[in-house]
Motif scaffolding. Sequence first.
Motif, PDB file in Angstrom:
ATOM      1  N   PRO A  92      11.420  -4.530 -16.996  1.00  0.00           N
ATOM      2  CA  PRO A  92      12.346  -3.600 -16.349  1.00  0.00           C
ATOM      3  C   PRO A  92      12.335  -3.768 -14.831  1.00  0.00           C
ATOM      4  CG  PRO A  92      11.090  -2.475 -18.052  1.00  0.00           C
ATOM      5  CD  PRO A  92      10.497  -3.845 -17.922  1.00  0.00           C
ATOM      6  N   ASP A  93      13.493  -3.662 -14.229  1.00  0.00           N
ATOM      7  CA  ASP A  93      13.634  -3.892 -12.794  1.00  0.00           C
ATOM      8  C   ASP A  93      13.307  -2.609 -12.018  1.00  0.00           C
ATOM      9  OD1 ASP A  93      14.252  -4.569 -10.229  1.00  0.00           O
ATOM     10  OD2 ASP A  93      16.235  -5.392 -10.667  1.00  0.00           O
ATOM     11  N   ASP A  94      12.096  -2.534 -11.519  1.00  0.00           N
ATOM     12  CA  ASP A  94      11.720  -1.409 -10.658  1.00  0.00           C
ATOM     13  C   ASP A  94      11.285  -1.932  -9.296  1.00  0.00           C
ATOM     14  OD1 ASP A  94       9.351  -2.594 -11.414  1.00  0.00           O
ATOM     15  OD2 ASP A  94       8.266  -0.715 -11.752  1.00  0.00           O
ATOM     16  N   THR A  95      12.045  -2.913  -8.800  1.00  0.00           N
ATOM     17  CA  THR A  95      11.703  -3.596  -7.549  1.00  0.00           C
ATOM     18  C   THR A  95      11.500  -2.615  -6.403  1.00  0.00           C
ATOM     19  OG1 THR A  95      12.825  -5.648  -8.180  1.00  0.00           O
ATOM     20  CG2 THR A  95      12.567  -5.227  -5.829  1.00  0.00           C
ATOM     21  N   GLU A  96      12.391  -1.642  -6.273  1.00  0.00           N
ATOM     22  CA  GLU A  96      12.297  -0.709  -5.146  1.00  0.00           C
ATOM     23  C   GLU A  96      11.003   0.098  -5.209  1.00  0.00           C
ATOM     24  OE1 GLU A  96      14.852   2.984  -3.152  1.00  0.00           O
ATOM     25  OE2 GLU A  96      15.824   1.589  -4.547  1.00  0.00           O
ATOM     26  N   ALA A  97      10.680   0.620  -6.395  1.00  0.00           N
ATOM     27  CA  ALA A  97       9.461   1.425  -6.545  1.00  0.00           C
ATOM     28  C   ALA A  97       8.207   0.573  -6.363  1.00  0.00           C
ATOM     29  CB  ALA A  97       9.451   2.101  -7.913  1.00  0.00           C
ATOM     30  N   ALA A  98       8.224  -0.651  -6.916  1.00  0.00           N
ATOM     31  CA  ALA A  98       7.069  -1.535  -6.788  1.00  0.00           C
ATOM     32  C   ALA A  98       6.843  -1.923  -5.328  1.00  0.00           C
ATOM     33  CB  ALA A  98       7.270  -2.783  -7.646  1.00  0.00           C
ATOM     34  N   THR A  99       7.935  -2.169  -4.604  1.00  0.00           N
ATOM     35  CA  THR A  99       7.834  -2.519  -3.192  1.00  0.00           C
ATOM     36  C   THR A  99       7.226  -1.371  -2.396  1.00  0.00           C
ATOM     37  OG1 THR A  99       9.726  -4.031  -3.312  1.00  0.00           O
ATOM     38  CG2 THR A  99       9.140  -3.188  -1.147  1.00  0.00           C
ATOM     39  N   ALA A 100       7.693  -0.164  -2.657  1.00  0.00           N
ATOM     40  CA  ALA A 100       7.170   1.003  -1.946  1.00  0.00           C
ATOM     41  C   ALA A 100       5.679   1.180  -2.208  1.00  0.00           C
ATOM     42  CB  ALA A 100       7.939   2.254  -2.376  1.00  0.00           C
ATOM     43  N   LYS A 101       5.259   0.943  -3.456  1.00  0.00           N
ATOM     44  CA  LYS A 101       3.843   1.104  -3.796  1.00  0.00           C
ATOM     45  C   LYS A 101       3.002   0.018  -3.136  1.00  0.00           C
ATOM     46  CE  LYS A 101       2.724   3.939  -5.936  1.00  0.00           C
ATOM     47  NZ  LYS A 101       2.187   5.281  -5.572  1.00  0.00           N
ATOM     48  N   ARG A 102       3.520  -1.206  -3.054  1.00  0.00           N
ATOM     49  CA  ARG A 102       2.784  -2.265  -2.365  1.00  0.00           C
ATOM     50  C   ARG A 102       2.634  -1.933  -0.886  1.00  0.00           C
ATOM     51  NH1 ARG A 102       4.226  -8.484  -3.291  1.00  0.00           N
ATOM     52  NH2 ARG A 102       2.830  -8.088  -5.071  1.00  0.00           N
ATOM     53  N   LEU A 103       3.695  -1.451  -0.257  1.00  0.00           N
ATOM     54  CA  LEU A 103       3.633  -1.141   1.164  1.00  0.00           C
ATOM     55  C   LEU A 103       2.686   0.024   1.449  1.00  0.00           C
ATOM     56  CD1 LEU A 103       7.340  -1.545   2.338  1.00  0.00           C
ATOM     57  CD2 LEU A 103       5.510  -3.228   2.307  1.00  0.00           C
ATOM     58  N   GLU A 104       2.441   0.852   0.439  1.00  0.00           N
ATOM     59  CA  GLU A 104       1.509   1.965   0.602  1.00  0.00           C
ATOM     60  C   GLU A 104       0.109   1.473   0.952  1.00  0.00           C
ATOM     61  OE1 GLU A 104      -0.136   5.453  -2.319  1.00  0.00           O
ATOM     62  OE2 GLU A 104       2.005   4.975  -2.459  1.00  0.00           O
ATOM     63  N   ARG A 105      -0.220   0.242   0.512  1.00  0.00           N
ATOM     64  CA  ARG A 105      -1.548  -0.309   0.812  1.00  0.00           C
ATOM     65  C   ARG A 105      -1.749  -0.550   2.303  1.00  0.00           C
ATOM     66  NH1 ARG A 105      -1.029  -4.867  -3.681  1.00  0.00           N
ATOM     67  NH2 ARG A 105      -1.299  -6.206  -1.867  1.00  0.00           N
ATOM     68  N   GLN A 106      -0.663  -0.638   3.063  1.00  0.00           N
ATOM     69  CA  GLN A 106      -0.791  -0.952   4.478  1.00  0.00           C
ATOM     70  C   GLN A 106      -1.540   0.124   5.250  1.00  0.00           C
ATOM     71  OE1 GLN A 106       3.039  -1.980   6.090  1.00  0.00           O
ATOM     72  NE2 GLN A 106       3.299  -3.745   4.727  1.00  0.00           N
ATOM     73  N   GLN A 107      -1.596   1.341   4.710  1.00  0.00           N
ATOM     74  CA  GLN A 107      -2.316   2.416   5.398  1.00  0.00           C
ATOM     75  C   GLN A 107      -3.766   2.030   5.657  1.00  0.00           C
ATOM     76  OE1 GLN A 107      -3.293   5.911   2.796  1.00  0.00           O
ATOM     77  NE2 GLN A 107      -2.235   4.720   1.210  1.00  0.00           N
ATOM     78  N   TYR A 108      -4.337   1.222   4.759  1.00  0.00           N
ATOM     79  CA  TYR A 108      -5.752   0.885   4.886  1.00  0.00           C
ATOM     80  C   TYR A 108      -6.012  -0.111   6.013  1.00  0.00           C
ATOM     81  CZ  TYR A 108      -5.956   3.390   0.529  1.00  0.00           C
ATOM     82  OH  TYR A 108      -5.848   4.367  -0.417  1.00  0.00           O
ATOM     83  N   LEU A 109      -4.957  -0.713   6.538  1.00  0.00           N
ATOM     84  CA  LEU A 109      -5.123  -1.575   7.709  1.00  0.00           C
ATOM     85  C   LEU A 109      -5.486  -0.758   8.948  1.00  0.00           C
ATOM     86  CD1 LEU A 109      -2.012  -3.922   7.297  1.00  0.00           C
ATOM     87  CD2 LEU A 109      -4.402  -4.553   6.914  1.00  0.00           C
ATOM     88  N   TYR A 110      -5.252   0.533   8.894  1.00  0.00           N
ATOM     89  CA  TYR A 110      -5.423   1.377  10.076  1.00  0.00           C
ATOM     90  C   TYR A 110      -6.424   2.503   9.869  1.00  0.00           C
ATOM     91  CZ  TYR A 110      -0.990  -0.993  10.821  1.00  0.00           C
ATOM     92  OH  TYR A 110      -0.019  -1.955  10.928  1.00  0.00           O
ATOM     93  N   GLN A 111      -7.067   2.552   8.692  1.00  0.00           N
ATOM     94  CA  GLN A 111      -7.976   3.649   8.375  1.00  0.00           C
ATOM     95  C   GLN A 111      -9.413   3.155   8.218  1.00  0.00           C
ATOM     96  OE1 GLN A 111      -6.578   5.538   4.812  1.00  0.00           O
ATOM     97  NE2 GLN A 111      -4.707   6.325   5.743  1.00  0.00           N
ATOM     98  N   GLY A 112     -10.348   4.004   8.624  1.00  0.00           N
ATOM     99  CA  GLY A 112     -11.757   3.711   8.382  1.00  0.00           C
ATOM    100  C   GLY A 112     -12.249   2.516   9.172  1.00  0.00           C
ATOM    101  N   ASP A 113     -13.336   1.925   8.669  1.00  0.00           N
ATOM    102  CA  ASP A 113     -13.953   0.790   9.362  1.00  0.00           C
ATOM    103  C   ASP A 113     -13.844  -0.481   8.532  1.00  0.00           C
ATOM    104  OD1 ASP A 113     -15.610   1.576   7.336  1.00  0.00           O
ATOM    105  OD2 ASP A 113     -17.444   1.657   8.542  1.00  0.00           O
ATOM    106  N   ARG A 114     -12.733  -0.620   7.819  1.00  0.00           N
ATOM    107  CA  ARG A 114     -12.538  -1.779   6.948  1.00  0.00           C
ATOM    108  C   ARG A 114     -12.343  -3.062   7.771  1.00  0.00           C
ATOM    109  NH1 ARG A 114      -9.958   2.578   4.834  1.00  0.00           N
ATOM    110  NH2 ARG A 114     -10.544   3.138   2.696  1.00  0.00           N
ATOM    111  N   ILE A 115     -12.762  -4.178   7.182  1.00  0.00           N
ATOM    112  CA  ILE A 115     -12.581  -5.493   7.790  1.00  0.00           C
ATOM    113  C   ILE A 115     -11.758  -6.342   6.831  1.00  0.00           C
ATOM    114  CG2 ILE A 115     -13.734  -7.594   8.591  1.00  0.00           C
ATOM    115  CD1 ILE A 115     -14.178  -5.162  10.393  1.00  0.00           C
ATOM    116  N   PHE A 116     -10.721  -6.995   7.358  1.00  0.00           N
ATOM    117  CA  PHE A 116      -9.841  -7.824   6.540  1.00  0.00           C
ATOM    118  C   PHE A 116      -9.933  -9.275   7.017  1.00  0.00           C
ATOM    119  CE2 PHE A 116      -8.178  -3.557   6.530  1.00  0.00           C
ATOM    120  CZ  PHE A 116      -7.806  -3.344   5.206  1.00  0.00           C
ATOM    121  N   ASN A 117     -10.483 -10.120   6.165  1.00  0.00           N
ATOM    122  CA  ASN A 117     -10.545 -11.556   6.443  1.00  0.00           C
ATOM    123  C   ASN A 117      -9.485 -12.234   5.581  1.00  0.00           C
ATOM    124  OD1 ASN A 117     -13.023 -11.539   8.142  1.00  0.00           O
ATOM    125  ND2 ASN A 117     -13.937 -10.752   6.269  1.00  0.00           N
ATOM    126  N   VAL A 118      -8.414 -12.676   6.211  1.00  0.00           N
ATOM    127  CA  VAL A 118      -7.261 -13.199   5.482  1.00  0.00           C
ATOM    128  C   VAL A 118      -7.085 -14.677   5.809  1.00  0.00           C
ATOM    129  CG1 VAL A 118      -4.790 -12.957   5.043  1.00  0.00           C
ATOM    130  CG2 VAL A 118      -6.159 -10.933   5.613  1.00  0.00           C
TER     131      VAL A 118
END
Length: 284
Positions: free
Chosen positions: A144-170
């Motif tokens: 089923p095509d839920d591209t819009e909802a899936a995109t919004a949920k993926r972008l929700e992860r971006q909050q963690y780029l700015y919260q806490g003391d997390r380290i991202f090695n990409v």
Amino acid sequence: MSNQAQEAREALGARLRGFRKDAGFASGRAFALATRWAESKVSRIENGKQNASEEDIRTWCIATNKQDQIDDLIATVRHIDELWLEWRRQFQGGAEKRQSKAIPVYAKTKVFRIWHPTLVWGTVQTSEYAAATFRQVVDFFDIPDDTEAATAKRLERQQYLYQGDRIFNVLLAEQALYTNFGGPEVMKGQLDRLLAVMRLARLSLGIIPRSAPVHIWPGNSFSMFDDKLVLVETYSAEFSVTQPREIELYAKAFALLQQSAVYGTAVRDLIFTAIQHFDRMPTD
């Protein structure tokens, strides 16, 4: 099947074989007669060649007078099943549900190690780029095509780029800057996004140039969450790695990949070159 899942299945088979022998069934044939199963099924389960279902576990434990082991072994079967999750099963009902599962994992993780040889990591994607990837998922798995909802949920992860003391090695391979999702304008927007997020103090962005000497084959993309979990993606499935000695191998692979990467100004130069590439492409 992942090595960890296969090893767990073989260990379960060995345990069931022990139950059979302890109960006085000297051979698989005798046990098959008692359970009215095919002898080949008994052999496949005991040798880790076939998954035992929850009903199989109940039948086996009752036949061997090990009823007190049923709950424990059913939990084991469910764990093995979780180690290798078929994408089609994960995407039942659409892609948003799979994206939602990532949120609790991200919330608990302090150190991320991300490797992708062919596309930009989901947490730093633009909405347009993410939507283009999800449209391919929808088409490929016929879900089923839920591209819009899936995109919004993926972008929700971006909050963690700015919260806490997390380290991202990409880590990305240079090819990720050129794999064309959505056309030149979408790609230029995504590349601009990379230039922005690489300024974050908590995010280290490395790129492996296409001609860089490598110390290990690039392999599949994978995401490491602390030293507790690795998720590996293939065309047919995603599998989880939780066994410490396997996690150590992925940590070693990541360190070897890092040796081939460039950082800072060299990364910006590679991104600007990719932007110029898409500038020259026709937009229709």
